[in-house]
Enzyme design. Structure first.
Site, PDB file in Angstrom:
ATOM      1  N   LYS A  90       0.833  -1.206   0.000  1.00 50.80           N
ATOM      2  CA  LYS A  90       0.000   0.000   0.000  1.00 50.80           C
ATOM      3  C   LYS A  90       0.870   1.259   0.000  1.00 50.80           C
ATOM      4  CE  LYS A  90      -3.164   1.818   3.311  1.00 50.80           C
ATOM      5  NZ  LYS A  90      -3.724   1.447   4.609  1.00 50.80           N
ATOM      6  N   LYS A 139      16.343 -11.301 -33.988  1.00 47.90           N
ATOM      7  CA  LYS A 139      15.586 -10.086 -34.312  1.00 47.90           C
ATOM      8  C   LYS A 139      14.679 -10.419 -35.466  1.00 47.90           C
ATOM      9  CE  LYS A 139      16.351  -7.443 -31.151  1.00 47.90           C
ATOM     10  NZ  LYS A 139      15.349  -6.856 -30.287  1.00 47.90           N
ATOM     11  N   ASP A 166      16.098 -15.927 -27.463  1.00 46.51           N
ATOM     12  CA  ASP A 166      14.881 -15.529 -28.163  1.00 46.51           C
ATOM     13  C   ASP A 166      14.606 -14.066 -27.885  1.00 46.51           C
ATOM     14  OD1 ASP A 166      14.062 -17.882 -29.368  1.00 46.51           O
ATOM     15  OD2 ASP A 166      12.810 -18.521 -27.683  1.00 46.51           O
ATOM     16  N   ASP A 167      13.873 -13.425 -28.775  1.00 50.95           N
ATOM     17  CA  ASP A 167      13.360 -12.108 -28.430  1.00 50.95           C
ATOM     18  C   ASP A 167      12.285 -12.328 -27.369  1.00 50.95           C
ATOM     19  OD1 ASP A 167      13.314  -9.418 -28.544  1.00 50.95           O
ATOM     20  OD2 ASP A 167      12.551  -9.247 -30.581  1.00 50.95           O
ATOM     21  N   GLU A 168      12.171 -11.402 -26.444  1.00 47.86           N
ATOM     22  CA  GLU A 168      11.209 -11.595 -25.343  1.00 47.86           C
ATOM     23  C   GLU A 168       9.764 -11.549 -25.817  1.00 47.86           C
ATOM     24  OE1 GLU A 168      13.007  -8.971 -25.841  1.00 47.86           O
ATOM     25  OE2 GLU A 168      11.770  -7.169 -25.631  1.00 47.86           O
ATOM     26  N   HIS A 256      14.789 -11.359 -18.372  1.00 45.33           N
ATOM     27  CA  HIS A 256      14.578 -10.175 -19.210  1.00 45.33           C
ATOM     28  C   HIS A 256      13.933  -9.075 -18.361  1.00 45.33           C
ATOM     29  CE1 HIS A 256      13.312  -7.519 -22.409  1.00 45.33           C
ATOM     30  NE2 HIS A 256      14.243  -8.117 -23.130  1.00 45.33           N
ATOM     31  N   GLY A 328      20.638  -1.555 -27.995  1.00 54.18           N
ATOM     32  CA  GLY A 328      21.399  -0.655 -28.865  1.00 54.18           C
ATOM     33  C   GLY A 328      22.900  -0.848 -28.766  1.00 54.18           C
ATOM     34  N   GLY A 350      21.292  -7.270 -30.484  1.00 54.92           N
ATOM     35  CA  GLY A 350      20.383  -7.763 -31.523  1.00 54.92           C
ATOM     36  C   GLY A 350      20.693  -7.035 -32.818  1.00 54.92           C
TER      37      GLY A 350
HETATM   38  C1  1AE Z   1      17.124  -4.213 -22.307  1.00 56.19           C
HETATM   39  C2  1AE Z   1      16.651  -5.349 -23.163  1.00 56.19           C
HETATM   40  C3  1AE Z   1      17.236  -5.331 -24.544  1.00 56.19           C
HETATM   41  C4  1AE Z   1      16.574  -6.306 -25.453  1.00 56.19           C
HETATM   42  O1  1AE Z   1      15.848  -7.172 -25.031  1.00 56.19           O
HETATM   43  C5  1AE Z   1      16.774  -6.218 -26.874  1.00 56.19           C
HETATM   44  O2  1AE Z   1      15.986  -6.971 -27.610  1.00 56.19           O
HETATM   45  C6  1AE Z   1      17.729  -5.433 -27.470  1.00 56.19           C
HETATM   46  O3  1AE Z   1      17.843  -5.431 -28.805  1.00 56.19           O
HETATM   47  P1  1AE Z   1      18.868  -4.496 -29.568  1.00 56.19           P
HETATM   48  O4  1AE Z   1      20.252  -4.967 -29.238  1.00 56.19           O
HETATM   49  O5  1AE Z   1      18.639  -3.101 -29.098  1.00 56.19           O
HETATM   50  O6  1AE Z   1      18.551  -4.688 -31.008  1.00 56.19           O
END
Ligand code: 1AE
Length: 401
Positions: A90, A139, A166-168, A256, A328, A350
């Site tokens: 709370k 990706k 995997d991508d989340e 993640h 990034g 990615g």
């Molecule tokens: C903070 C999580 C970053 C993530 O899951 C992700 O997919 C990053 O992808 P890129 O490296 O920015 O393409």
């Protein structure tokens, strides 16, 4: 006083009596009232009463106080949900207040097994001891069929990455259900290993109804998954703790941080990143923890990154967890990552791998060249003169000098 967990809060208020506020929290979140209780009842309730440990008032600039309150362990069961609801349930909605830290009591911490593998165990599985690890992220996963994902996996593996996740946002779907996906990707991993000689962990995304997570994990493992990815904050820390404590789930788990932005970025609300993504993730059993780095596309202040890293790696009852600064990330950032996190880090990308102008495998190689250069003490520009993949990556994304 019996065993307690101690919560630290930062409370903002222009004119409040912070000592009175702290007392109100300590009583309000434990026995509910105190002064109105008859003496006999007080004696009985004393062991449940929260105690103000300290109140540190800051009057310069915006007025705030850091308040520490001890909560008796007998008030809550030994799970993270009970602890969080006690110390910040709370209260999280009551004014400008942020939960900065929790010091777990010995017996509370002892109720959790922590990471099953930790940094050492993950390194052992991979047979890599002497450099930071490299992870790549699928990706473009949605709408692709198995042969397409298999090819994407193969290209990542050829680039020399240690882990592929995997991508989340890849959930159960008819095109690439988890068991079939794992079989296809692990076959691609083996094919790539014949060429690279390198072991690889594939963290398949564990998703679906919460009460079926263990069954789903077991099916993925039976199909050959040698790691799992888990959206911890969507399911709750105790879901991770249950998975990590289960001897049958004998693979590392990567956490993640999806949804973390709903908790930590405000200075005066939510849960501080080092607690959310550091201490609690390690306690719950994450072997690897992803979080936004200070230098990429989604950023978190460097001091918070370093505090997460310290919470994941500091000596303690549980195995240490890998920091995975993400989002990034490109090869030009590798020197900064290793400077800030040391060798016990997973470099994760990615777009920085798949977006390489020479292709995905070259993207992985550029990262490995950058990592090897930093470990040898060679500048990236110098290393780039010998490696076309690295020089192309630096041309494309630049570097943090
Ligand atoms: C903070 C999580 C970053 C993530 O899951 C992700 O997919 C990053 O992808 P890129 O490296 O920015 O393409």
């Amino acid at each position: 006083m019996s065993e307690c967990c101690i919560a630290t809060y930062r409370l903002y208020d222009d004119k409040a009596d912070f000592h009175k506020k702290a007392q109100g929290i300590a009583v309000g979140l434990t026995v509910g009232s105190w002064t109105e209780l008859p003496e006999l009842k007080k004696e009985h309730m004393r062991k449940h009463l929260g105690q103000v440990v300290s109140v540190d008032v800051h009057e310069e600039g915006e007025r705030y106080a850091d308040i520490r309150i001890a909560y008796p362990d007998i008030n809550f069961s030994k799970d993270i949900a009970s602890l969080l609801v006690t110390v910040f349930g709370k209260l999280s909605m009551d004014g400008r207040i942020k939960l900065l830290d929790i010091e777990f009591s010995e017996s509370f911490a002892a109720a959790f097994s922590g990471p099953k593998f930790g940094i050492e165990g993950v390194r052992e599985l991979l047979g890599v001891q002497d450099r930071p690890l490299l992870m790549s992220i699928f990706k473009s996963v949605i709408g692709h069929d198995l042969p397409e994902l298999r090819e994407q996996f193969y290209q990542q593996a050829l680039g020399g990455v240690d882990l592929i996740k995997d991508d989340e946002i890849l959930f159960e779907n008819p095109l690439t259900p988890i068991e079939a996906r794992v079989r296809a990707c692990m076959a691609a991993a083996e094919e790539a290993r014949q060429q690279t000689g390198q072991n690889l962990l594939y963290a398949a995304n564990l998703t679906g109804p919460v009460f079926k997570l263990k069954e789903q994990a077991q099916r993925a493992i039976d199909a050959g998954a040698n790691a799992l990815l888990f959206n911890v904050l969507a399911y709750g820390f105790d879901a991770l703790a249950e998975l990590a404590a289960d001897p049958a789930i004998n693979v590392p788990i990567a956490a993640h941080p999806a949804l973390a932005g709903a908790y930590y970025p405000s200075p005066c609300h939510g849960i501080a990143a080092p607690l959310l993504l550091g201490k609690l993730m390690r306690l719950a059993g994450a072997d690897l923890v992803l979080f936004p780095s200070p230098y990429g596309s989604v950023v978190m202040p460097r001091e918070e990154n370093l505090a997460i890293d310290a919470a994941l790696k500091s000596p303690g009852r549980h195995r240490t967890s890998f920091s995975v600064p993400s989002a990034g990330i490109h090869p030009g950032l590798v020197p900064a990552i290793i400077r800030d996190f040391g060798q016990e880090v997973v470099v994760n990308a990615g777009g920085g791998i798949h977006g390489h102008p020479m292709g995905t495998a070259a993207g992985g190689r550029a990262f490995r060249q950058a990592i090897d250069a930093v470990i040898r003490g060679v500048g990236l520009r110098e290393a780039a003169q010998e490696h076309e993949e690295l020089s192309t990556a630096i041309e494309r994304w630049g570097m943090l000098e």
